[in-house]
Design a protein around this motif. Structure first.
Motif, short mmCIF file in Angstrom:
data_model
loop_
_atom_site.label_atom_id
_atom_site.label_comp_id
_atom_site.label_asym_id
_atom_site.label_seq_id
_atom_site.Cartn_x
_atom_site.Cartn_y
_atom_site.Cartn_z
N MET A 1 12.97 0.27 9.71
CA MET A 1 12.73 1.68 9.36
C MET A 1 13.54 2.56 10.30
SD MET A 1 9.06 3.42 8.74
CE MET A 1 8.95 5.01 7.94
N ALA B 1 13.49 8.55 9.57
CA ALA B 1 12.44 8.40 8.57
C ALA B 1 11.07 8.42 9.23
CB ALA B 1 12.64 7.11 7.80
N GLU C 1 -4.53 4.53 4.08
CA GLU C 1 -3.07 4.66 4.10
C GLU C 1 -2.45 3.50 4.87
OE1 GLU C 1 -1.63 8.53 5.24
OE2 GLU C 1 0.11 7.61 6.18
N LEU D 1 -2.48 0.54 2.69
CA LEU D 1 -1.42 0.65 1.70
C LEU D 1 -0.06 0.31 2.30
CD1 LEU D 1 -0.30 1.63 -1.09
CD2 LEU D 1 0.17 3.78 0.11
N ALA E 1 0.31 -3.26 2.64
CA ALA E 1 0.51 -3.92 1.34
C ALA E 1 1.94 -3.72 0.86
CB ALA E 1 -0.48 -3.36 0.33
N LEU E 2 2.51 -2.56 1.18
CA LEU E 2 3.88 -2.28 0.75
C LEU E 2 4.90 -2.99 1.63
CD1 LEU E 2 3.75 1.56 -0.02
CD2 LEU E 2 3.53 -0.36 -1.60
N GLY E 3 4.42 -3.68 2.65
CA GLY E 3 5.34 -4.48 3.46
C GLY E 3 5.63 -3.91 4.83
N GLN F 1 5.71 -1.48 12.66
CA GLN F 1 6.08 -0.24 11.99
C GLN F 1 4.92 0.74 11.95
OE1 GLN F 1 7.66 -1.87 8.27
NE2 GLN F 1 9.67 -1.09 8.82
N ARG G 1 6.84 -7.12 1.11
CA ARG G 1 7.80 -6.05 0.85
C ARG G 1 8.79 -6.43 -0.26
NH1 ARG G 1 11.32 -4.29 5.91
NH2 ARG G 1 9.24 -3.89 6.76
N PHE H 1 2.27 -4.31 -5.68
CA PHE H 1 0.84 -4.13 -5.92
C PHE H 1 0.56 -2.91 -6.79
CE2 PHE H 1 0.62 -6.53 -1.94
CZ PHE H 1 -0.42 -7.42 -2.22
N PHE I 1 -2.96 -0.81 -7.77
CA PHE I 1 -4.39 -0.79 -7.42
C PHE I 1 -5.19 0.03 -8.43
CE2 PHE I 1 -1.79 -0.86 -3.59
CZ PHE I 1 -2.25 -2.00 -2.95
N HIS J 1 -3.89 4.43 -4.84
CA HIS J 1 -3.44 4.44 -3.44
C HIS J 1 -2.11 5.14 -3.25
CE1 HIS J 1 -6.65 2.44 -1.44
NE2 HIS J 1 -6.60 1.39 -2.21
N ILE K 1 -0.15 8.34 -1.43
CA ILE K 1 -0.38 9.18 -0.25
C ILE K 1 -0.39 10.64 -0.72
CG2 ILE K 1 0.52 9.89 1.97
CD1 ILE K 1 1.50 7.07 2.39
N GLU L 1 8.57 10.71 -3.07
CA GLU L 1 8.48 10.11 -1.74
C GLU L 1 7.47 8.98 -1.71
OE1 GLU L 1 9.04 12.31 1.63
OE2 GLU L 1 10.00 14.01 0.64
N LEU M 1 8.64 5.04 -0.60
CA LEU M 1 8.05 4.52 0.64
C LEU M 1 8.48 3.10 1.02
CD1 LEU M 1 6.35 6.02 2.62
CD2 LEU M 1 4.30 5.16 1.50
N PRO M 2 8.43 2.13 0.06
CA PRO M 2 8.85 0.77 0.45
C PRO M 2 10.32 0.73 0.89
CG PRO M 2 7.64 0.73 -1.62
CD PRO M 2 7.89 2.17 -1.31
N ILE N 1 11.95 3.21 2.33
CA ILE N 1 12.00 3.84 3.65
C ILE N 1 11.55 2.84 4.72
CG2 ILE N 1 10.99 5.67 5.07
CD1 ILE N 1 12.97 6.73 3.00
N LEU N 2 10.47 2.10 4.40
CA LEU N 2 9.99 1.08 5.35
C LEU N 2 11.07 0.02 5.58
CD1 LEU N 2 6.34 0.52 4.08
CD2 LEU N 2 7.01 1.50 6.27
N ARG O 1 16.00 8.08 -2.19
CA ARG O 1 15.60 9.09 -3.19
C ARG O 1 16.25 8.82 -4.54
NH1 ARG O 1 13.12 13.95 -1.07
NH2 ARG O 1 13.65 15.03 -2.98
N ARG P 1 6.43 2.67 -7.76
CA ARG P 1 6.50 2.26 -6.36
C ARG P 1 6.46 0.74 -6.23
NH1 ARG P 1 1.53 4.15 -2.98
NH2 ARG P 1 0.57 2.54 -4.28
#
Lengths: 403, 227
Positions: A1, A5, A307, A310, A313-315, A320, B82, B87, B89, B93, B95, B102, B106-107, B109-110, B119, B154
């Motif tokens: 990351m 960000a 959050e 979540l 779960a998103l990895g 991070q 990732r 997932f 739900f 879930h 934000i 956004e 998110l994934p 960005i992570l 984007r 997402r």
């Protein structure tokens, strides 16, 4: 990351809680504000005093009547306090021929008038030696003539401001002005000099010492200034002068000798102590502020448990998640630090506008340190809540954090 | 491909052993459409969490796309989620403070994808679920069906091979629920493994393979016609 960000994410999270964020950064802001303002004033005072003593010169010794230092004895014990007299000056001059210049200084305030113009003015009584000793320059005419100490003629030398106010563009030399009930012939006008050692040389009338004492009905001098060729000779000179004066004053040490070195040393140690106290206060206030941030971050983490689930779960890795919450704490404290810095600079600018001539621009190191320390505070106090977030179990936290 | 071999998951609650998964064997080929049904507490959520690498087997092995995931470290497991798992739900879930775009990004960005690129990709995903006009809307400005579509966008943004949905229509009315099921099935048709945990018999029937769980075991595992 990416770092950007992470930063973005923190800003977005914090802006949703403006009030909470604002309140928790106030602590840091106040701490930094205090440090910046106080160090700036301390530093300003230091620069001012150093500049003052620099004009004194390190080859100068000043004799002041009265004992300034506390020696542990009862006040008033050990005899009465003697005046510092013209005779003392004469005696020092005679017994210590290696002295380069020696000037007695008497002072008073009197009404000066010329024609219809008049105002109160500082009067200095001294001798011709004062001129080279203070490294003055003449604009017109000459300084006080060389004459015996006990012979006071009715002549005066005026500062450039006095000349401008009393005579405007007319020549002053040769004119007669009044000082109180006495008449003095102006024999010289000093070149512009400015303030030094707390005295505005441009705004004085200088007359012979004995005349001055007589005029103000005084017996004691204000100071005796002595200069040597070499600054190294001052340390040798000090005990000589002191012993001589003790002898003359019936064995009582009732004078204080001031040198640039001694003043600087005293002043520097006082300043060092003040700085230490300041650092202590800053440390306490920043610690309190840091605990405030920690508290807010703990609340934030428990509010955003889902959050965190979540994100995992998103990895998102635990690292991070840790970074995201740590960054929030650091953003709070950095924002606090920067606002404290800005308010501090604002206040100091205002101060300098109100008190011109006293430079209190904060030292760069203080500003940089303040910001670095505030970041550090956020980092240190943010670790615990951020680790708590990073260690959350994803399944439990997704379900709403029941555990 | 998913292969569970003799997997058990045991919780200890108040000194009592609770066997949420009891010696499960399960193989799901890539591209399959499987529904998991069963009463509350039958272990279907535990199974889904296990499949999604949010949980580890107490015993037995889990092989995902040829990789043993049971003994991966936390951060390796995070990477598996990732890249390989999406997932969906029941409660979406999303934000709440972030706009749709956004949330979807998110994934990415992570994963360290630059903002602009993330984007653009999120916008494409938003378009694929038919909500491009909602780009700047926050979750609370959207209907439940729209929020779930955002969540699905997402889930697929990293192009994972597996979609795991836990009661995806549970919070939706029938009409938007059907739309969501259609969307998920469409993704399955394009090659993603789709595993849905549901209480809804109608939805369970649509899957090509239905697994019924009772007390941490499979009561039945049968191929069916599907929709």
């Amino acid at each position: 990351m990416r770092a950007r960000a992470v930063f973005r994410f923190s800003i977005q999270a914090l802006s949703g809680h403006g009030l909470r964020t604002g309140l928790s950064l106030i602590g840091i802001a106040i701490g930094v504000l205090a440090v910046v303002v106080l160090t700036a004033i301390g530093e300003g005072a230091r620069r001012y005093v150093i500049a003052e003593f620099a004009t004194m010169g390190n080859n100068v010794l000043i004799v002041v009547p009265g004992k300034v230092e506390t020696t542990g004895g009862m006040p008033g014990m050990g005899g009465t306090e003697n005046d510092l007299t013209l005779e003392d000056t004469l005696s020092i001059q005679r017994s210590l021929p290696s002295i380069r210049h020696i000037a007695p200084i008497a002072t008073g305030t009197e009404r000066v008038s010329f024609g219809s113009l008049s105002r109160d003015i500082a009067v200095i009584g001294t001798t011709s030696e004062f001129f080279p000793l203070r490294q003055l320059e003449m604009a017109y005419g000459q300084f006080l003539p060389v004459e015996d100490l006990d012979r006071g003629s009715q002549v005066c030398v005026i500062g450039s401001k006095v000349q401008a106010e009393l005579f405007a563009n007319q020549p002053a030399v040769g004119q007669v002005i009044r000082l109180g009930a006495y008449r003095f012939r102006v024999i010289g006008v000093l070149a512009k000099h400015g303030k030094s050692l707390g005295l505005d040389i441009d705004d004085v009338v200088i007359i012979p010492a004995v005349t001055c004492l007589k005029m103000f009905n005084k017996t004691s001098l204000f100071r005796i200034m002595i200069s040597m060729d070499q600054s190294a000779e001052i340390e040798w000179l000090k005990p000589q002068v002191l012993n001589l004066l003790i002898d003359r004053h019936d064995g009582v040490e009732d004078v204080t000798l001031i040198t640039q070195d001694a003043m600087m040393t005293t002043f520097t140690s006082i300043l060092a102590m003040l700085t230490a106290v300041l650092v202590g206060i800053a440390a306490i206030s920043l610690t309190v502020a840091g605990i405030g941030i920690m508290n807010v971050m703990l609340v934030t983490v428990s509010e955003r448990t889902q959050e965190v689930g979540l994100l995992k779960a998103l990895g998102a890795t635990g690292k991070q998640v840790l970074m995201l919450f740590l960054s929030e704490a650091i953003v709070i404290s950095l924002a606090g630090g920067l606002s404290g810095l800005m308010i501090g600079y604002g206040l100091l600018a205002l101060f300098m506008r109100l008190v011109p001539g006293f430079d209190v621009s904060p030292p760069t190191w203080a500003a940089i340190t303040a910001v670095l320390v505030s970041v550090l505070v956020g980092g240190i106090f943010g670790v615990m809540p951020a680790r708590k977030a990073a260690r959350l179990d994803p399944i439990d936290s997704l379900a709403g954090g029941q555990r | 491909m998913i292969r569970l071999t003799d997997v058990s998951r045991v919780y200890t609650v108040g000194g009592q052993e609770l066997r949420a998964l009891d010696h499960i064997n399960l193989t799901i080929q890539t591209g399959e459409y499987v529904s998991i049904m069963g009463p509350s507490g039958s272990g279907k959520s535990t199974l889904l969490n296990m499949l999604g690498c949010l949980d580890r087997p107490s015993s037995g092995t889990y092989e995902l796309d040829g990789q043993q995931v049971g003994n991966l470290s936390e951060s390796e497991l995070a990477k598996v989620r990732r890249y390989r798992i999406g997932f969906v739900f029941q409660s979406f879930h999303l934000i709440k403070r972030l706009p749709a775009l956004e949330n979807i990004a998110l994934p990415l960005i992570l994963d360290g994808v630059p903002h602009d690129q993330a984007r653009d990709r999120a916008r494409a995903a938003l378009d694929s679920v038919g909500l491009l006009k909602r780009e700047h809307h926050r979750p609370n400005q959207m209907s439940g069906g729209e929020q779930q579509r955002i969540a699905i966008a997402r889930a697929i943004i990293m192009d994972p091979s597996h979609l795991l949905a836990d009661e995806p229509t549970g919070n939706l009315d029938t009409k938007s629920g059907t739309g969501i099921v259609d969307l998920l099935e469409d993704l399955n048709k394009r090659g993603k493994t789709l595993i849905v945990v549901t209480h809804d018999p109608e939805m369970g029937k649509r899957a090509k393979r239905a697994v019924r769980m009772v007390d941490g075991r499979f009561a039945s595992d049968s191929a069916q016609g599907g929709a």
